[in-house]
Design an enzyme around this catalytic site. Structure first.
Site, PDB file in Angstrom:
ATOM      1  N   GLY A  99       2.842  -2.782   2.218  1.00  0.00           N
ATOM      2  CA  GLY A  99       2.398  -2.684   0.828  1.00  0.00           C
ATOM      3  C   GLY A  99       3.569  -2.282  -0.070  1.00  0.00           C
ATOM      4  N   SER A 100       3.294  -2.269  -1.379  1.00  0.00           N
ATOM      5  CA  SER A 100       4.387  -2.059  -2.334  1.00  0.00           C
ATOM      6  C   SER A 100       4.913  -0.627  -2.330  1.00  0.00           C
ATOM      7  CB  SER A 100       3.912  -2.439  -3.744  1.00  0.00           C
ATOM      8  OG  SER A 100       2.805  -1.620  -4.093  1.00  0.00           O
ATOM      9  N   GLY A 109       1.050   3.383   2.642  1.00  0.00           N
ATOM     10  CA  GLY A 109       0.322   3.580   1.394  1.00  0.00           C
ATOM     11  C   GLY A 109      -1.183   3.582   1.611  1.00  0.00           C
ATOM     12  N   GLY A 114      -5.994  -1.679   3.263  1.00  0.00           N
ATOM     13  CA  GLY A 114      -6.278  -3.043   3.667  1.00  0.00           C
ATOM     14  C   GLY A 114      -6.336  -4.060   2.557  1.00  0.00           C
ATOM     15  N   GLU A 149      -2.191  -1.632  10.916  1.00  0.00           N
ATOM     16  CA  GLU A 149      -1.962  -0.305  10.337  1.00  0.00           C
ATOM     17  C   GLU A 149      -2.796   0.731  11.071  1.00  0.00           C
ATOM     18  OE1 GLU A 149      -3.039  -1.124   6.305  1.00  0.00           O
ATOM     19  OE2 GLU A 149      -0.943  -1.353   5.683  1.00  0.00           O
ATOM     20  N   LYS A 154      -4.428   6.263  -7.225  1.00  0.00           N
ATOM     21  CA  LYS A 154      -5.226   5.957  -6.014  1.00  0.00           C
ATOM     22  C   LYS A 154      -6.238   7.063  -5.715  1.00  0.00           C
ATOM     23  CE  LYS A 154      -2.532   2.345  -5.256  1.00  0.00           C
ATOM     24  NZ  LYS A 154      -1.837   2.142  -3.994  1.00  0.00           N
TER      25      LYS A 154
END
Ligand code: DER
Length: 234
Positions: A29-30, A86, A99, A107, A125
């Protein structure tokens, strides 16, 4: 600060937990991308050595290869010292939804094998309850009769006015995970009840491979916000 700058701050903070000689779970992920970049940089500078990376996706594997991070897998390293990854949502008990990038199975396998799992997020988040923010709860399912499985999932959460959608790849075809499976995204309008009960019920459906709720798995969550960094420990 932009959201990406906050992600980078959280990621760099997490890499401070990395010591030479560690076997590391490399997230996807970023946000995790910044952590993997930072690990590669410290290796190149000689500030870290003898690291073995266990990637959580083909995408992270490619990134790590390009950075020269030595890689292996769970068959060779069934126990991992530290994973950094993340999340899409974090509740007050450090339960996560992950996900939305489609890598939840690998993961969860990697992070489930870790002594420590440091989750890195920007403050956007943080949620009160998982799955209640109208965002997707991803579920990895086998392609065989996916409608059958998607309907079972939708019925399971009918109390939350759930809509189950097959994730597509943006070209009108189903998104296919690194493991050759499909993802059904569950959109709940009302928060679900007990998370563990929901988790068990999802996994009892035969066509389901895994879901994106990571319950009681993160040992530390690093949150980067406008006012600074918060570190939440289990
Ligand atoms: O898909 C995933 O599990 C990612 O880790 C996701 O949960 C976080 O992605 P982001 O760092 O790009 O927001």
């Amino acid at each position: 600060l932009t959201q990406d700058e906050l992600k980078k701050i959280a990621a760099y903070k997490a890499v401070e937990f990395v010591e030479s000689g560690m076997v590391l779970g490399l997230g996807t992920g970023s946000t995790a991308k910044h952590a993997v970049d930072r690990i590669g940089e410290l290796l190149r500078q000689g500030k870290l050595s003898n690291i073995v990376g266990i990637p959580t996706s083909k995408k992270t594997q490619e990134q790590a290869v390009s950075l020269g991070i030595p890689l292996s897998d769970l068959d060779n390293y069934p126990t991992i010292d530290l994973a950094i990854d993340g999340a899409d949502e974090v509740d007050p008990h450090l339960n996560l939804v992950k996900g939305r990038g489609g890598s939840l199975l690998r993961e969860k396998m990697v992070e489930g094998a870790c002594k420590k799992f440091v989750c890195i997020v920007d403050e956007s988040k943080l949620v009160k309850h998982l799955g209640g923010s109208g965002l997707a709860l991803p579920v990895e399912i086998v392609p065989f009769c996916w409608k059958f499985t998607a309907n079972k999932l939708q019925k399971l959460f009918q109390g939350s006015d759930c809509v189950a959608k097959l994730r597509n790849d943006g070209e009108g075809k189903p998104f296919v995970t690194d493991n050759g499976n499909y993802i059904v995204d569950l959109y709940l309008k009302k928060e679900m009840g007990d998370l563990q009960v929901a988790s068990d019920a999802i996994l009892r459906i035969a066509g389901v491979v895994e879901h994106g709720m990571f319950l009681d798995m993160a040992t530390t969550v690093i949150v980067a916000g406008e006012l600074g960094i918060t570190i939440k420990d289990k």
